[in-house]
Design an enzyme around this catalytic site. Structure first.
Site, short mmCIF file in Angstrom:
data_model
loop_
_atom_site.label_atom_id
_atom_site.label_comp_id
_atom_site.label_asym_id
_atom_site.label_seq_id
_atom_site.Cartn_x
_atom_site.Cartn_y
_atom_site.Cartn_z
CB ILE B 643 48.50 16.44 119.52
CG1 ILE B 643 48.44 14.89 120.38
CG2 ILE B 643 47.85 16.18 118.03
CD1 ILE B 643 49.83 13.84 119.78
CG ASN B 645 48.32 20.04 112.64
OD1 ASN B 645 47.18 20.17 112.99
ND2 ASN B 645 48.68 20.31 111.19
CB THR B 648 49.92 16.92 109.73
OG1 THR B 648 49.29 18.02 110.62
CG2 THR B 648 48.93 17.48 108.47
CD GLN B 652 52.51 11.30 109.22
OE1 GLN B 652 53.53 10.36 109.29
NE2 GLN B 652 52.61 11.89 108.15
CD GLU B 719 59.80 5.88 113.03
OE1 GLU B 719 60.26 7.36 113.58
OE2 GLU B 719 60.94 5.23 112.65
#
Ligand code: FAD
Ligand code: SF4
Lengths: 337, 753
Positions: B643, B645, B648, B652, B719
């Site tokens: 990961i 960040n 953010t 998401q 997604e």
């Protein structure tokens, strides 16, 4: 969006002068009218902005009721201490509607005069009798999810979308209007119309007439009431079905009760006969069921909204229970009580 | 994670960093496509067609032209004659068929099709005049009813490039017939429209020297650049496309939308700058998630071990293009099962072509498959989470390939622990609080971990400021911030001293942003570019007095932190980057590099399956009598490699979950079948979750080191967050009420029935 003249009168007489004629629209908070202008649904030749008229404020009436200025906002009204203490049903219905931002702009006069949310009414590429008399009604046999189950006509099956109006119907408010023909007072039950053969007329206002205030009678139902609203999501959606109940209990029995439905007809739906069945009765599911059946007699879906018939019945029962128990539907906690 | 113990201040990969573009966005300094001030711009307002199919017989535009300020009414009859061959109209992501050409000819192919563009000196004049354009049609029979279109369903001969044909194994029909336990169900998903906040818009700046700058709402500036060049006869280098900020897209901006066609057509004809902005209503006249029907048969042993999976799905497309998605493959990839088969077809309707929308294919297929899995778990009387573990596959079960990594077990475990799954009672309707029935549901998500060749440029100046740049996009996903973090990580420069640039076709080559590959790909590109800068710095460091870094032979021997470079072996020997530049009298170091898969990567891609996974746990509370559902708790445990960040990244996933709630309960575009037209084409009647519908959401990222999947070990997050959320909600509703809903969205009318 079409071109129109714009006037911003500061006193009533001037407003009525400017407002004379068929193709004139009064502009209050604009949260509905501006959308309709942008979609080419409303095509006035003149827009009279009434925001500067002295129709704001909320006052006590000599009879012991409250007078809500036509230009008092929905927020001012919902949070007014007298409304909250004495007419919590109205406050609750207002807070069930739209969003905080919209309520800050929306006025009481604009709210009861807002137009239907029928998809076809909003889409000028489709036929709609309410928008263009004689075009036909595309909603009949079309997408009718949000349409009426009571009081429809062959010309129109739209509903009136206001939550506030449902509470006002239950409270037996009166609408004060002024116009070219002078002042008059219209009982709330007579203010909105059924579509009949003139679906383009939502209300009994005459051309050029202006709502100046809404009067609430002294009887305010501060204890046994509820506004129950069922919709597609938990907030910020118009009612599929809503129920306003105002009740007064004396001992074990119902001394007075009003039931008004939203989302089911071209106007807030009340039937005094249904309420009569409960007056003097002990509250209970059986009695409530009889009242619900009377209120919904003749209800008929259009296909896409058939679900509203059982939904309305269940909502009426629950709302009557909430009102009896004195546990009204909270408009902040989205859990149904 | 880099070893940061001896580095006092280091912001880098793994540091939760607020969006570097956040302040610009909330203070209005970030400009979107419709907001660029361009001198003498003409305003174009689109006239949308009324009918679904037929021909335009006449367009009366006299009244519109008479409106003061109106310059032109552009229609198929007077538009400049541009490329006619379909190949020239094909965009980077074009799918088999004939792409839509706005004002191409007199044919009407879908309701709301643009039939004219009114251009005026003011927006108001254009808008008014647009209402006066009178179009006559000759109507032809149309069909937008998905159920009727199924009669024409077909597997197109020409496949979409991204399509993966399902692979069968064993004898699924026989195994199904012989199974101890059998489940068969037909699952559905309604048509959804993307509905990003920002409407599609284009501002074309006509410079008058044969060049144009196009500010376009899109997900790939270079894709739109090539498209405009080939479709409208420009030289590639004469077209610059800018999409510095994009107010959401979810896939609707993957392919050039018709507003950019119209804006360029008009600019070309009038040789003037033009702006075209769609209305919200017009946002319902193009891309949408296809409607889907998916029939699933599962066979299992009494223990719950799957023995057969038979998948058959159809999704909607238009009559002019065949949009294809991977719908039926996900369950076959994810679960061990000796016998499996998959069939997939598309069905044409008289609508615009359906399009990729956040997790295309999987958001539909895996979500629905997970409802079927829940049904089978109940047939087998096995806890739904345990049922999934019983059928766990360590390899990609359809492609019979190992994964580069699959920490789904860990996601199940950590998600279940955070949710308290072990306190669940198996029986439906067994949990209650007052009038509300409580239900807990689980579902698994799978998505591709993709990588696309991407270039980036890094420019270091003597003052210690670093700029990193790539033609990628940030559609709200946080690409600016990812680029900054990777650069900070590689060169040890504080984020405040780094500028990220993207969203400009003139920047180094990058693919369209989609498929969740941007972070992995752009991140890798920024890293190689910054490493190259590091190498140059190391060389220059020879000029520093005392040669503190002499012992280093490459950047691998160095650590970069706090604006300094130091020997790994001897951290005491270090020098400030600015000092190096000064000593070597260098003003700037600029390097452009490309991150590509490389040979080992290609081999790995051929041999291994690369996927992200999720385990979604949901609590619903249902007032059964009144059909009201509240999604009170969601835990989404994600296995997505490294990961970059966490902040953010979490956003998401939160956004994906919210969209999943919408898919479960709200989102549905309603068609009038007689008119062939979407009717709830506004935000008041097309419902997405409101704040009240979104309650507790917890996001967990499980540890999943995977150096093989992409250069940075990043799998992407755009997604995976949405996939199967709606399945978990449907399963929770079953657990609460005992009612099984197989058709999404589960709206209040279905619940009250
Ligand atoms: C997205 C959205 C969601 C909403 N959700 C809800 C909801 O859930 N429940 C709900 O009840 N409402 C809802 N509303 C509607 C909102 O309550 C109304 O738009 C608002 O009350 C209208 O008041 P206004 O002052 O803005 O009226 P305007 O828009 O200014 O006017 C509305 C109409 O009333 C007429 N009018 C205004 N004042 C007077 C007057 N004094 N005398 C005569 N005619 C007058 C105008 O000519 C116009 O036809 C929603 C609106 C939007 C946009
Ligand atoms: S229901 Fe009424 S408002 Fe709707 S289309 Fe028919 S006539 Fe118009």
């Amino acid at each position: 969006m079409i071109r129109f003249d714009y006037a911003r009168p500061t006193d009533l007489a001037e407003a009525l002068r400017e407002g004379a004629g068929e193709e004139v629209a009064y502009l209050a908070g604009g949260t509905n009218l501006v959308d309709l202008l942008k979609e080419n649904v409303a095509r006035p030749t003149r827009v009279v902005d009434i925001a500067r008229l002295p129709l704001t404020g909320i006052e006590d009436t000599a009879q012991g009721g409250l007078r809500l200025g036509a230009l008092a906002t929905n927020t001012e009204t919902a949070y007014d201490q007298r409304v909250q203490a004495r007419y919590p049903l109205l406050s609750s219905a207002l807070l069930a509607g739209a969003t905080a931002q919209l309520r800050n702009a929306a006025t009481n006069g604009g709210n009861i005069n807002q137009r239907t949310r029928c998809y076809y009414f909003y889409d000028v590429a489709t036929p709609c009798n309410k928008r263009e008399p004689g075009q036909g009604c595309a909603a009949i046999g079309g997408v009718s999810r949000i349409h009426a189950i009571l009081g429809t006509s062959h010309q129109c099956i739209a509903t009136h979308p206001s939550d506030m109006a449902v509470a006002l119907a239950a409270l037996k408010a009166e609408v004060r209007v002024t116009g070219p023909g002078g002042d008059r007072v219209i009982a709330f039950a007579d203010y909105h119309r059924l579509p009949g053969d003139e679906p383009w007329r939502d209300t009994t206002l005459e051309p050029g007439e202006l709502v100046t205030a809404i009067d609430l009678p002294p009887e305010s139902f501060p204890t046994n009431f509820t506004y129950l609203k069922l919709r597609e999501r938990l907030s910020y959606a118009f009612a599929l079905v809503s129920v306003a109940v105002a009740m007064r209990l004396e001992g074990e029995r119902i001394a007075e009760v009003r039931i008004a439905l939203g989302g089911v007809a071209h106007k807030p739906w009340r039937r005094p006969e249904a309420e009569d069945l409960l007056r003097g009765q002990e509250p209970g599911r059986e009695a409530f069921g009889a009242a619900a059946d009377a209120l919904l007699e003749g209800a008929r879906g259009q296909g896409g909204n058939d679900f509203k018939v059982p939904m309305a019945r269940k909502a009426i029962l629950r709302a009557l229970e909430q009102a009896t128990a004195g546990t009204p539907q909270s408009q902040t906690d989205k859990r149904i009580a | 994670m880099p070893d940061t113990r001896h580095e006092p201040i280091k912001v880098g990969i793994g540091t939760p960093l607020s969006r570097v573009d956040g302040v610009d966005k909330v203070t209005g300094q970030a400009h979107y496509a419709a907001e660029y001030a361009v001198p003498d711009v003409l305003y174009g307002v689109i006239v949308s067609g009324r009918i679904a199919k037929g021909r335009i017989t006449a367009i009366a535009d006299g009244a519109a032209r008479a409106v003061p300020g109106v310059v032109e009414v552009l229609t198929h009859m007077n538009r400049p004659s541009e490329a006619w061959r379909d190949s020239k109209w094909k965009d980077e992501l074009a799918i088999p068929g004939d792409p839509f050409r706005a004002l191409g000819d007199d044919r009407i192919q879908f309701s709301g099709q643009p039939v004219a563009l009114v251009l005026a000196e003011t927006f108001e004049a254009a808008r008014f005049a647009a209402s006066l354009v009178d179009v006559s049609y000759e109507e032809e029979p149309h069909n937008v009813d998905f159920d009727l279109s199924l009669a024409e369903k077909t597997l197109p001969t020409y496949k979409r490039k991204s399509f993966h044909a399902p692979k069968s194994h064993g004898d699924a029909d026989k195994a199904y017939a012989e199974a101890d336990l059998r489940h068969e169900g037909e699952y559905r998903l309604a048509t959804e429209h993307h509905n990003p906040m920002e409407m599609h818009a284009s501002t074309v700046h006509w410079h008058g020297d044969g060049t144009i700058t196009v500010y376009d709402k899109c997900q790939g500036a270079q894709g739109v650049q090539s498209y405009i060049a080939s479709a409208f006869g420009f030289r590639q280098e004469d077209v610059q496309v800018i999409n510095a900020y994009v107010g959401g897209a979810f896939g609707s901006g993957l392919r050039p939308q018709y507003q950019v066609q119209l804006a360029v057509l008009a600019a070309k004809k009038l040789e003037r700058s033009v702006r075209v902005v769609m209305t919200r209503q017009q946002m319902f006249t193009h891309a949408h998630r296809p409607q889907a029907i998916y029939s699933i048969k599962l066979g299992a042993e009494r223990t719950g071990k799957l023995t057969s999976m038979i998948n058959d799905a159809t999704t909607s497309t238009s009559r002019f293009e065949n949009n294809m998605e991977d719908v039926v493959t996900w369950g076959m990839i994810n679960y061990a099962c000796p016998n499996m088969s998959g069939a997939y077809t598309v069905a044409p309707r008289d609508t615009y072509t359906s399009a990729d929308m956040r997790a295309p294919g999987a958001a539909t297929g895996m979500t629905l498959f997970e409802i079927a899995m829940d049904e089978m778990a109940y047939k087998a009387k096995v806890d739904p989470l345990e049922f999934r573990q019983i059928n766990y596959s360590d390899i990609d079960a359809m492609n019979r390939q190992p994964f580069t990594s699959k920490a789904l077990r860990e996601a199940y475990r950590e998600g279940a622990a955070a949710f308290g799954w072990d306190r669940r009672s198996f029986e439906p309707r067994s949990m209650r609080d007052g009038r509300e029935l409580i239900g807990w549901g689980v579902a698994t998500g799978v998505w591709d971990a993709q990588f696309s060749k991407t270039s980036a440029r890094a420019t270091l100046t003597a003052d210690g400021h670093l700029e990193v740049a790539s033609a990628t996009a940030d559609i709200g996903t946080g690409t600016y911030t990812v680029m900054t973090l990777v650069a900070a990580d590689t060169l040890g420069i504080a984020p405040e001293r780094i500028t990220s640039r993207l969203g400009d076709s003139r920047l180094p080559t990058a693919p369209v942003e989609g498929g969740s590959w941007a972070a992995a790909s752009t991140g890798a590109a920024v890293q190689v570019a910054c490493r190259a800068v590091g190498e140059k710095l190391l060389k220059a460091a020879a000029k520093v007095e005392g040669q503190p870094l002499a012992a280093a032979s490459s950047v691998d021997d160095l650590t970069f932190a706090d604006g300094r470079m130091a020997l790994k072996s001897e951290p005491g020997r270090s020098v400030a980057i600015t000092e190096v530049m000064q000593a070597a009298t260098i003003d700037r170091i600029e390097v452009e590099e490309t991150a590509s898969t490389g040979l080992s990567g290609l081999v790995s891609q051929a041999r291994k399956s690369r996927k992200t996974h999720s385990a979604v746990f949901v609590e619903v509370r249902v007032d059964e009598e009144l059909g009201q559902v509240r999604v009170t708790r969601v835990v989404s445990a994600i296995a997505a490699g490294r990961i970059i960040n966490p902040k953010t990244a979490r956003s998401q996933i939160l956004g994906g979950v919210v969209m999943g709630i919408g898919m479960a309960l709200h989102e549905e575009t309603l068609a009038d079948l007689r008119l062939g037209r979407w009717m709830n084409h506004n935000y008041a009647e097309y419902h997405i979750p409101a704040h009240a519908d979104v309650q507790d959401i917890e996001v967990i990222f499980v540890d999943e080191p995977d150096p093989e999947v992409t250069p940075l070990g990043v799998k992407g997050l755009g997604e995976i967050g949405i996939i199967s959320v709606a399945g978990a909600i449907a399963n929770a509703i079953f657990h609460a009420t005992g009612q099984r809903h197989r058709s999404l969205p589960i709206t209040i009318d279905k619940l009250i029935a």
